[in-house]
Design a protein around this motif. Structure first.
Motif, mmCIF file in Angstrom:
data_model
loop_
_atom_site.group_PDB
_atom_site.id
_atom_site.type_symbol
_atom_site.label_atom_id
_atom_site.label_comp_id
_atom_site.label_asym_id
_atom_site.label_seq_id
_atom_site.Cartn_x
_atom_site.Cartn_y
_atom_site.Cartn_z
ATOM 1 N N ARG A 286 0.843 -1.019 0.005
ATOM 2 C CA ARG A 286 -0.085 0.142 0.026
ATOM 3 C C ARG A 286 0.957 1.328 0.037
ATOM 4 O O ARG A 286 0.354 2.252 -0.551
ATOM 5 C CB ARG A 286 -0.878 0.175 1.211
ATOM 6 N N THR A 287 2.066 1.266 0.339
ATOM 7 C CA THR A 287 3.072 2.465 0.596
ATOM 8 C C THR A 287 3.403 2.720 -1.047
ATOM 9 O O THR A 287 4.094 3.842 -1.053
ATOM 10 C CB THR A 287 4.215 2.167 1.535
ATOM 11 N N ASN A 288 3.322 2.075 -1.693
ATOM 12 C CA ASN A 288 3.844 2.203 -3.254
ATOM 13 C C ASN A 288 2.756 2.160 -4.209
ATOM 14 O O ASN A 288 2.221 1.436 -4.882
ATOM 15 C CB ASN A 288 4.990 1.064 -3.435
ATOM 16 N N GLN A 289 1.988 3.227 -4.081
ATOM 17 C CA GLN A 289 0.807 3.607 -4.953
ATOM 18 C C GLN A 289 1.045 3.758 -6.398
ATOM 19 O O GLN A 289 2.065 4.682 -6.627
ATOM 20 C CB GLN A 289 -0.154 4.545 -4.369
ATOM 21 N N GLU A 331 -4.942 10.481 -2.459
ATOM 22 C CA GLU A 331 -3.520 10.797 -2.351
ATOM 23 C C GLU A 331 -2.885 10.143 -0.932
ATOM 24 O O GLU A 331 -2.071 11.170 -0.416
ATOM 25 C CB GLU A 331 -3.217 12.319 -2.652
ATOM 26 N N GLY A 332 -3.152 9.171 -0.713
ATOM 27 C CA GLY A 332 -2.605 8.660 0.606
ATOM 28 C C GLY A 332 -3.183 8.805 2.014
ATOM 29 O O GLY A 332 -2.944 8.468 2.850
ATOM 30 N N LYS A 333 -4.342 9.595 1.887
ATOM 31 C CA LYS A 333 -5.202 9.584 3.136
ATOM 32 C C LYS A 333 -5.695 8.444 3.509
ATOM 33 O O LYS A 333 -6.127 7.548 2.817
ATOM 34 C CB LYS A 333 -6.490 10.660 2.771
ATOM 35 N N ARG A 337 -9.092 9.463 7.944
ATOM 36 C CA ARG A 337 -8.981 10.617 7.722
ATOM 37 C C ARG A 337 -10.045 11.265 6.759
ATOM 38 O O ARG A 337 -10.669 12.355 6.822
ATOM 39 C CB ARG A 337 -7.728 10.863 7.199
ATOM 40 N N ARG A 338 -10.268 10.376 5.622
ATOM 41 C CA ARG A 338 -11.683 10.602 4.821
ATOM 42 C C ARG A 338 -12.849 10.601 5.543
ATOM 43 O O ARG A 338 -13.664 11.569 5.101
ATOM 44 C CB ARG A 338 -11.510 9.629 3.663
ATOM 45 N N ASP A 389 -14.788 7.931 -5.460
ATOM 46 C CA ASP A 389 -13.662 7.332 -6.013
ATOM 47 C C ASP A 389 -13.846 6.977 -7.598
ATOM 48 O O ASP A 389 -13.114 6.724 -8.406
ATOM 49 C CB ASP A 389 -13.142 6.373 -5.307
ATOM 50 N N ARG A 390 -15.047 6.061 -7.482
ATOM 51 C CA ARG A 390 -15.262 5.547 -8.873
ATOM 52 C C ARG A 390 -15.423 6.527 -9.929
ATOM 53 O O ARG A 390 -15.136 6.274 -11.096
ATOM 54 C CB ARG A 390 -16.673 4.573 -8.791
ATOM 55 N N SER A 391 -16.378 7.832 -9.798
ATOM 56 C CA SER A 391 -16.253 8.877 -10.634
ATOM 57 C C SER A 391 -14.884 9.283 -11.058
ATOM 58 O O SER A 391 -14.779 9.822 -12.155
ATOM 59 C CB SER A 391 -17.189 9.870 -9.904
ATOM 60 N N PHE A 392 -14.148 9.267 -9.967
ATOM 61 C CA PHE A 392 -12.660 9.926 -10.385
ATOM 62 C C PHE A 392 -12.212 8.779 -11.482
ATOM 63 O O PHE A 392 -11.418 9.440 -12.270
ATOM 64 C CB PHE A 392 -11.863 10.112 -9.077
#
Length: 605
Positions: A286-289, A331-333, A337-338, A389-392
Motif C-alpha cells: 500500500r505504501t507504493n501506490q 493521495e494517501g489519506k 482521515r476521509r 472514487d469511482r467517478s474519479f
C-alpha cells in the motif's frame, strides 16, 4: 499436513480377483468426498466415439460473425463419452450475461447413455463454459451463436486426464471433444489448439518473480509477457484468423485483469516469498501506490472497448471490475482521515478516528474489531466516498484511455449500473425508465425492462408470501438485545445468520441451504436472520419474503454491539444455539451444507 502442502500416504486393500478389469475408489457417500471411477487394470483403453462424429468432416474454421448484440437461443446437443449414471457429475453451462456483468448457470440433465440437450439464451455470439463435476470442476469453452445448434461429444477420460495432477503429462487419450454441425471447425480448433498456445504466467514461480516489484516494474513485466505471447500467436501460420482473434482477446483481457489486480498480486507474492501475514504484506504494498500514468495499458491493450471482446467469456466481469482500479484518489489519506473530512461523523468518534489515522500512517497495528465497527457504523458515508472514487476513476483514467467515453464498454457500464439497482431490489423510478429507454442497444433496453417488470411482480407476490416473520426489537438495552431476540425460541435449536443484503456469499449460502431446510423441516429448528442498517430497508423488505425464518433489522449501534459481543469478523457469520439457548457453535463464513446439516442434527438429539 506439513507446511509444504504436500503429503504422501498408502492405502492397502485386499487383493482383487484376476478377472477384474477395472475398479472404482469411493471414499464415502458425501458431496465432497473422493470418488475415482474407472481405474483400469489393463492400461488405457481407447474411447468409443460415435460414428456420426467420427465420419463428420471438419473443414477450415469459418470467419467470426459480426459482433452484434441481438440475443437468441443456442442449443447444444451433446454426449459425455464413457459416462456412467452414478458419476453424478452435475454438468452445467456458464453463460456470460453482458447486462449484469456476471454469469448465468444453466444445469444440464444427462441421460443414462451420457446424451444431453441444453437450450439457453445468449446476448451475442460468444464463448460459454461447459463445467463438469462438483468437487473438482473441469471446464472447457465452446463458441456458440444465437439461433444455431452445436453438436459435441465430450471425451470424459481425456478431460479428466488433463485435469489430473498426476497424469496431466501422460499420453493423450484422444481428442478432447468431437464436433459436427455449424461452428464445428472453430470449436475443434479452440479445444485442440488453445491448450498448446502460450499463456500469461501464474502459480508459485510467477509469485516469486514479481515479489518486491514496484507498480512500474510489475506493469512492465506483465506487458512484456503479453507482447511475447502476441508475437508468438501472430506468427503462428497454422492458426485460423478466427481462433487467433479469440485467443488474443482472451490473453489481452487476462493481462488487463492481472494489471488491475496490482495490489493483491504483489501482496500475495510477498506472502509466498517472505511467509508473512496478509496484513503485513498489504501494508508494504500500500505504501507504493501507482499514479494515473500506470493505467495507460488500457490504451495499449484497447480490448475493453473492442466490439469483438463480447466473444470472450470473461468480458462482462472485466467491464464490471474495471470500475475498481488500484488507485487512491485521496493521495494517501487513510479511510479514517476521509471519514473525518466528510463532516458526517459524530463528535464522540472524532478522537478515535484521529488516533486510528495516526496509527495507520505509522503502520501500527489497529484494534481490528473496533475499526470494523466504525466502518459498519459509517457504511453509508463510506459508500459515498466509494462512489466519488469511482467517478474519479471513470473521468480521469478510463475515459482518457478509452475513446473519451464512447463505445461498447461505456454502453455496458450504463447497462450494468441499472441492472445492479434492480438486483438490489430497487425498482426503476420514472427518471430511470426514461434513461433506460435512451440506451442505444434495443436488446439491453428489453432486458432491463423485463427485469424491472419481474421485480415489480416479485415485490407484489412477496406481500402475499408467508413463512417469514418480521420482528421488532423494541425498547431493550444492548446487553439484553440478543437474549430478547432468541429467548422465545428456548427449547428449540436456533441457527442465527448474521448477513447483509449486499453480501453475495450470504445470498449464495441461503440458496444452498434451501434443500437442507426442507429436509429438516420436521426438526425443532428456528432460522433467525439478523441484518443491520447497512442493508437498505427497501432492499431488505423486498428480499426477506423469500428467506423463510425469523428476521430482525437492527440499528447501527446494535449491530456494532453484537459484532463486539460475538467477535463477528464479517458476513455471513453463523451462531448455533442448543435447546437451552447456549452457544454451541460459531462459523465465520459458510462452512458448507453438509457441515451445517450434521451439526444441526447433533444439536437436535
Amino acid at each position: 499436513m506439513p507446511d509444504s502442502g504436500t503429503a504422501s500416504f498408502k492405502l492397502h486393500f485386499p487383493a482383487l480377483p484376476k478377472s477384474v478389469k477395472s475398479f472404482d475408489f469411493i471414499e464415502s457417500d458425501c458431496e465432497d468426498c473422493f470418488k475415482i471411477y474407472g481405474v483400469s487394470l489393463q492400461g488405457d483403453t481407447p474411447v468409443s466415439v460415435p460414428e456420426d462424429y467420427r465420419s463428420a468432416e471438419i473443414g477450415k474454421p469459418e470467419a467470426l460473425p459480426e459482433p452484434r448484440i441481438e440475443g437468441g437461443n443456442v442449443t447444444v446437443v451433446g454426449k459425455l463419452l464413457e459416462y456412467q449414471p452414478f458419476y453424478d457429475l452435475k454438468p452445467m453451462f456458464r453463460i456470460p450475461e453482458l447486462w449484469r456483468g456476471s454469469f448465468a448457470e444453466h444445469p444440464v440433465t444427462v441421460n443414462e447413455d451420457g446424451s444431453f440437450t441444453a437450450t439457453f439464451e445468449v446476448a451475442s455470439a460468444t464463448q460459454v463454459a461447459l463445467v463438469i463435476g462438483t468437487m473438482n470442476r473441469m471446464t472447457m469453452n465452446l463458441f456458440v451463436c444465437p439461433g444455431d445448434t452445436l453438436y459435441a461429444a465430450v471425451n470424459l477420460p481425456e478431460l479428466t486426464r488433463r485435469n489430473s495432477h498426476l497424469r496431466k503429462d501422460a499420453p493423450t487419450l484422444g481428442q478432447l471433444c468431437y464436433f459436427r454441425g455449424k461452428m464445428a471447425a472453430i470449436n475443434n480448433e479452440m479445444t485442440t489448439r488453445f491448450p498448446t498456445l502460450p499463456k500469461m504466467p501464474e502459480g508459485q514461480e510467477f509469485m516469486l518473480e514479481i515479489a518486491g516489484m514496484s507498480p512500474t516494474q510489475y506493469k512492465a513485466y506483465c506487458l512484456e509477457k503479453e507482447r511475447a505471447i502476441e508475437e508468438a500467436v501472430q506468427s503462428d501460420a497454422t492458426l485460423s484468423e478466427a481462433c487467433r482473434t479469440l485467443y488474443l482477446n482472451n490473453i489481452r483481457l487476462n493481462c488487463i485483469d492481472m494489471l488491475n489486480m496490482l495490489q493483491p498480486m504483489l501482496a500475495e507474492a510477498l506472502i509466498t516469498r517472505d511467509k508473512i501475514s496478509w496484513e503485513d504484506a498489504y501494508a508494504k504494498v500500500r505504501t507504493n501506490q501507482p499514479d494515473v500514468s500506470y493505467f495507460d495499458y488500457l490504451k495499449t491493450l484497447p480490448v475493453l472497448n473492442d466490439p469483438q471482446a463480447i466473444f470472450s467469456l470473461s468480458y462482462p466481469q472485466n467491464v464490471l471490475y474495471s470500475r475498481y482500479l488500484p488507485i487512491d484518489p485521496s493521495e494517501g489519506k487513510t479511510m479514517f482521515r476521509r471519514l473525518l473530512e466528510s463532516g458526517k461523523v459524530e463528535a464522540a468518534d472524532v478522537p478515535v478516528l484521529e488516533k486510528y489515522d495516526a496509527m495507520q500512517k505509522e503502520n501500527q497495528k489497529l484494534d481490528e474489531e473496533a475499526a470494523r465497527n466504525l466502518a459498519q457504523k459509517y457504511m453509508e458515508v463510506l459508500q459515498e466516498i466509494s462512489n466519488a472514487d469511482r467517478s474519479f476513476i471513470l473521468d480521469n483514467i478510463i475515459k482518457p484511455n478509452l475513446s473519451e467515453g464512447k463505445g461498447c464498454y461505456f454502453d455496458l457500464l450504463d447497462v450494468m449500473t441499472y441492472a445492479g439497482k434492480l438486483q438490489d431490489f430497487m425498482p426503476f423510478t420514472e427518471s430511470d425508465k426514461e434513461a433506460v429507454r435512451n440506451i442505444r442497444i434495443p436488446y439491453f433496453v428489453n432486458k432491463l425492462e423485463e427485469m424491472n417488470n419481474q421485480l415489480l411482480v416479485t415485490i407484489e407476490e412477496n406481500k402475499k408470501k408467508s413463512g417469514y416473520t418480521v420482528n421488532e426489537v423494541g425498547e431493550v438495552s444492548n446487553e439484553d438485545l440478543f437474549y430478547s431476540m432468541v429467548s422465545k425460541f428456548k427449547g428449540k435449536v436456533v441457527l442465527v445468520d448474521f448477513w447483509a443484503t449486499w453480501c453475495g456469499p450470504c445470498r449464495m449460502a441461503m440458496k444452498q441451504m434451501l434443500p437442507m431446510k426442507e429436509q429438516l423441516k420436521d426438526k425443532d429448528i428456528i432460522y433467525l436472520f439478523i441484518a443491520g442498517e447497512n442493508s437498505p430497508k427497501q432492499t431488505w423488505e423486498n428480499m426477506i419474503p423469500d428467506i423463510h425464518g425469523e428476521h430482525y433489522r437492527v440499528t447501527g449501534e446494535q449491530w456494532n454491539f453484537l459484532s463486539q459481543k460475538f467477535a463477528i469478523e464479517g458476513v455471513p457469520t453463523y451462531i448455533l444455539l442448543d435447546k437451552e439457548g447456549a452457544i454451541a457453535q460459531k462459523y465465520t463464513g459458510f462452512p458448507g451444507v453438509d457441515t451445517m446439516k450434521n451439526r444441526l442434527l447433533e444439536l437436535c438429539k
